[in-house]
Design an enzyme around this catalytic site. Structure first.
Site: not given
Length: 489
Positions: A252, A286
Site C-alpha cells: 500500500e 496516504c
C-alpha cells in the site's frame, strides 16, 4: 495499570534490547521531548525473530479455531479498555490530534474484531472433478510467517491491519514499525497480544537500524509474504526483492488523490469534505486529498469558501483537544514541503493562503494552479492543497487520471449516479461520491491501482491475502491409465 518499559524489542516472547550498535531516541514531534531510548535490533535479532515465529506458528496453526478466535476477541477487549492510554501515546509520539487518535483506535478495534472471525472462516471446499471417481478438496491454510513493515502516520492501525488478520489466519508474524513511532506502531501491539495470550514467540516486534540490516528483513528466507505500507520508491524495491525470492507481497503505497467538484455540486458540502480530506492529521495520510479539481463555473466560489474556512482551523499543540492540526512528524518534512511550494510558485502557481511555520507545525497552505505544478504532481503529505479548474466532466477525469498514482479519491455532484459514472472512469482503487477521500472500513477492499500498490486489505480480502489454498484430490476408484499392464507390450 498502564503498560511500562516501552523501549524494548519483543523477540521470542522476551522484552529486551536489540543487539545492534545504534541507539534511537523516539521524540515528541511537537516539543522534541525524548519519550523513549531504544537499543536497536540487528541482523541476528531479525533472524531469531523469524526463527521464533516459524517455530511457534506450527502449534498456533493447529490450535482449535475457537481458541484462536477467543484470543483475538480478548485483544479487542484489551484495546477498548486501554483507549485513553493509547490515544495519549498517539498524541505524544506521532503528533496526532485527539480526533485523529480516537479515529485510529476505532480503526484498530474494528479490524481486530473482524479478524477474530477469521479462524472460523478458514473454510475448505469440495469441488466436482472431470475425472471419474475423483474428489477434489481445497483446504485454506496459513502462509506460515508474515513480515510487516509499517509507517509513522497511522502507526497502530497500519500495523494492526496486517498483524491481526495474519495472526488470526494462523500465521506467525514479525513486525518492523517505523522507528519514529516504535511504541504505537509496534511495542503496544506486542503488549496487547502478550496480555491476550498469544503464544510466546509467535508475534515479534523488532526495531532495527536500516543502516545495519539493509534488506535482511525482506530477504530473509522464512517469511512467505511481506506486507509494506509506505512510499512508492521503497515499495518498488521491496517488490523487486520479493519477486527475486518468489514470495508474496502486499503493498500500500503513495497517493496523489483528487477530489472532483462537478458543475452541479453543492459547493458548501464539497468544501466541508475537502477540509476533512485534506487537513485530517495534517495531510499525513496516504488517502489525503492532494488535488482539488473544480468545474470552472464553481471554481471562484469554491476557492473563496475553502480558503476562508481553512483560515479558521485551530492549529497547535495536539494536547489541546480544540486543535485539529498539530506537528508534522519531523522538521525534514517541513523543509521538503516548503521546497515543493517554492517550486510550484516558480511554475506559475498562486498561493491564496500561506500557512506560517512554527517549529514542526505548519498552518494550512492553499495554492491555485495546474496539474503540472510541483504541489499537484507530488504527494505533499502535509497541510497543502492545490486547486485546479476543469472545463467539464471529461476534463476533470483527464486531470484526475494524469498521475502515476491511483489510491483514493472523491467526486461531488448533485446527482449521485452522475458522480458514480465519473468515479468509474477514475483509475484508482477507491472513490467516494459526495464524501472525501479518507475512508477505511474493516469489511471493504482497501488498496490502490498503478503506483499506489498491489493487493487488498480488509474483510474477506485480508483473509485471502494472508492465507493460501492447497488442492488435495482423492481418487476413490482406480483410474484407467495408459501405463497399466493392459496397454504395455
Amino acid at each position: 495499570m498502564i503498560y511500562e518499559n516501552l523501549n524494548k524489542n519483543y523477540i521470542s516472547g522476551e522484552w529486551r534490547d536489540g543487539k545492534g550498535e545504534t541507539v534511537y531516541e523516539v521524540k515528541n514531534p511537537y516539543n522534541d521531548e525524548v519519550l523513549q531510548t531504544i537499543k536497536m535490533a540487528n541482523k541476528e535479532d531479525i533472524d531469531e525473530a523469524y526463527q521464533s515465529a516459524e517455530k511457534a506458528q506450527k502449534e498456533w496453526m493447529d490450535l482449535n479455531p475457537f481458541e484462536r478466535s477467543s484470543i483475538m476477541e480478548k485483544a479487542v477487549q484489551i484495546i477498548e479498555s486501554r483507549r485513553e492510554e493509547f490515544v495519549d501515546h498517539l498524541i505524544n509520539e506521532g503528533g496526532s490530534s485527539h480526533l485523529k487518535a480516537n479515529v485510529e483506535v476505532d480503526f484498530v478495534i474494528a479490524i481486530t474484531r473482524e479478524a477474530s472471525s477469521f479462524p472460523l472462516r478458514m473454510h475448505g471446499e469440495i469441488v466436482p472433478s472431470m475425472i471419474p471417481g475423483k474428489e477434489n478438496r481445497l483446504y485454506r491454510k496459513p502462509l506460515g510467517v508474515v513480515g510487516v513493515i509499517s509507517p509513522f502516520n497511522f502507526p497502530m492501525y497500519l500495523s494492526m491491519r496486517t498483524v491481526a488478520p495474519s495472526l488470526a489466519c494462523g500465521n506467525g508474524v514479525v513486525l518492523k514499525p517505523d522507528e519514529q513511532t516504535a511504541v504505537t506502531g509496534g511495542i503496544l501491539l506486542a503488549k496487547v497480544f502478550e496480555e491476550a495470550g498469544v503464544p510466546k514467540g509467535l508475534f515479534n516486534v523488532v526495531i532495527p537500524s536500516i543502516e545495519e540490516i539493509g534488506d535482511t528483513f525482506v530477504d530473509h528466507p522464512i517469511p512467505r509474504l511481506i506486507s509494506f505500507t509506505g512510499s512508492t520508491a521503497v515499495g518498488r524495491h521491496i517488490g523487486e526483492l520479493c519477486g527475486k525470492n518468489v514470495k508474496k507481497v502486499a503493498l500500500e503505497l503513495g497517493g496523489n488523490n483528487a477530489l472532483i467538484v462537478l458543475g452541479d455540486a453543492d459547493v458548501d458540502r464539497a468544501v466541508n469534505s475537502a477540509l476533512f480530506g485534506k487537513f485530517m492529521h495534517n495531510g499525513q495520510i496516504c488517502m489525503a486529498i492532494n488535488r482539488i479539481i473544480v468545474h470552472k463555473d464553481k471554481y471562484e466560489q469554491f476557492v473563496e469558501s475553502f480558503v476562508e474556512k481553512a483560515k479558521r482551523i485551530k492549529v497547535g499543540d495536539p494536547q489541546n483537544k480544540d486543535n485539529l492540526i498539530g506537528p508534522l512528524i519531523n522538521h525534514e518534512a517541513i523543509e521538503r514541503i516548503l521546497g515543493q511550494i517554492n517550486e510550484a510558485k516558480k511554475q506559475g502557481a498562486k498561493v491564496v493562503l500561506e500557512g506560517k511555520v512554527e517549529g514542526n507545525v505548519m498552518h494550512p497552505t492553499i495554492l491555485t494552479g495546474t496539474n503540472d505544478v510541483a504541489t499537484a504532481k507530488n504527494e505533499m503529505f502535509g497541510p497543502v492543497a492545490t486547486i485546479i479548474p476543469a472545463e467539464d466532466d471529461d476534463d476533470a477525469i483527464r486531470i484526475a487520471n494524469d498521475s502515476p498514482f491511483g489510491l483514493s479519491g472523491a467526486v461531488h455532484s448533485a446527482s449521485p449516479e452522475r458522480g458514480v459514472e465519473v468515479a468509474k472512469q477514475i483509475v484508482t482503487g477507491m472513490v467516494h461520491v459526495n464524501d472525501q477521500s479518507v475512508n477505511d472500513e474493516p469489511l471493504i477492499a482497501f488498496g490502490g491501482e498503478k503506483a499506489s500498490g498491489i493487493g487488498r486489505f480488509g474483510g474477506k480480502w485480508s483473509l485471502e491475502e494472508f492465507s493460501t489454498v492447497q488442492w488435495i484430490s482423492v481418487q476413490t476408484e482406480e483410474r484407467e491409465s495408459p501405463f497399466s499392464t493392459d496397454y504395455l507390450r
